[in-house]
Design a protein around this motif. Sequence first.
Motif, PDB file in Angstrom:
ATOM      1  N   LYS A   1      -2.957  71.845 114.452  1.00 32.14           N
ATOM      2  CA  LYS A   1      -4.134  72.103 113.390  1.00 32.14           C
ATOM      3  C   LYS A   1      -5.438  72.762 113.600  1.00 32.14           C
ATOM      4  CE  LYS A   1      -1.941  71.283 109.329  1.00 32.14           C
ATOM      5  NZ  LYS A   1      -1.690  72.662 108.537  1.00 32.14           N
ATOM      6  N   MET A   2      -5.820  71.962 114.775  1.00 31.25           N
ATOM      7  CA  MET A   2      -7.056  72.196 115.380  1.00 31.25           C
ATOM      8  C   MET A   2      -7.200  73.973 115.900  1.00 31.25           C
ATOM      9  SD  MET A   2      -9.342  70.036 114.661  1.00 31.25           S
ATOM     10  CE  MET A   2     -10.603  70.330 115.427  1.00 31.25           C
ATOM     11  N   LEU A   3      -5.987  73.989 116.481  1.00 29.39           N
ATOM     12  CA  LEU A   3      -5.824  75.675 116.910  1.00 29.39           C
ATOM     13  C   LEU A   3      -5.360  76.622 116.038  1.00 29.39           C
ATOM     14  CD1 LEU A   3      -3.880  74.601 120.183  1.00 29.39           C
ATOM     15  CD2 LEU A   3      -6.323  75.309 120.230  1.00 29.39           C
ATOM     16  N   GLY A   4      -5.397  76.029 114.626  1.00 33.11           N
ATOM     17  CA  GLY A   4      -5.230  76.882 113.547  1.00 33.11           C
ATOM     18  C   GLY A   4      -3.870  77.310 113.143  1.00 33.11           C
TER      19      GLY A   4
ATOM     20  N   LEU B   1      -0.645  63.156 117.632  1.00 35.45           N
ATOM     21  CA  LEU B   1      -1.602  64.067 118.381  1.00 35.45           C
ATOM     22  C   LEU B   1      -1.367  65.534 118.513  1.00 35.45           C
ATOM     23  CD1 LEU B   1      -4.201  64.020 120.483  1.00 35.45           C
ATOM     24  CD2 LEU B   1      -2.689  63.369 122.201  1.00 35.45           C
ATOM     25  N   LEU B   2       0.278  65.714 118.721  1.00 29.61           N
ATOM     26  CA  LEU B   2       0.410  67.161 118.894  1.00 29.61           C
ATOM     27  C   LEU B   2       0.228  67.938 117.436  1.00 29.61           C
ATOM     28  CD1 LEU B   2       3.812  66.883 120.683  1.00 29.61           C
ATOM     29  CD2 LEU B   2       1.505  67.766 121.602  1.00 29.61           C
ATOM     30  N   VAL B   3       0.489  67.238 116.322  1.00 34.48           N
ATOM     31  CA  VAL B   3       0.113  67.888 115.137  1.00 34.48           C
ATOM     32  C   VAL B   3      -1.278  68.162 114.925  1.00 34.48           C
ATOM     33  CG1 VAL B   3       0.258  67.484 112.586  1.00 34.48           C
ATOM     34  CG2 VAL B   3       2.325  67.134 114.080  1.00 34.48           C
ATOM     35  N   TRP B   4      -2.093  67.064 115.277  1.00 35.72           N
ATOM     36  CA  TRP B   4      -3.630  67.305 115.148  1.00 35.72           C
ATOM     37  C   TRP B   4      -3.924  68.543 116.195  1.00 35.72           C
ATOM     38  CZ3 TRP B   4      -7.541  66.523 118.633  1.00 35.72           C
ATOM     39  CH2 TRP B   4      -8.960  66.760 118.271  1.00 35.72           C
TER      40      TRP B   4
END
Length: 64
Positions: A60-63, A54-57
């Motif tokens: 990634k969503m934050l760039g 979840l943290l990795v996702w």
Amino acid sequence: MATFFLALGLVLVVEGLVYALAPSLVEQLLAALRAIPEDSRRLIGLASIAFGLLLVWCAKMLGA
């Protein structure tokens, strides 16, 4: 691939800091982990994996 090496490097830095700054705490933690039933440790591990993903996702969503 660069993100993988970054993540691996950060894990190694954190692990190294724990062992360098509080080695006796690591031994106490390992003793406490031995007291927890295997099924509970497995569940904790799976929850950690899910939270890490979840943290990795999110990163990634934050760039990242």
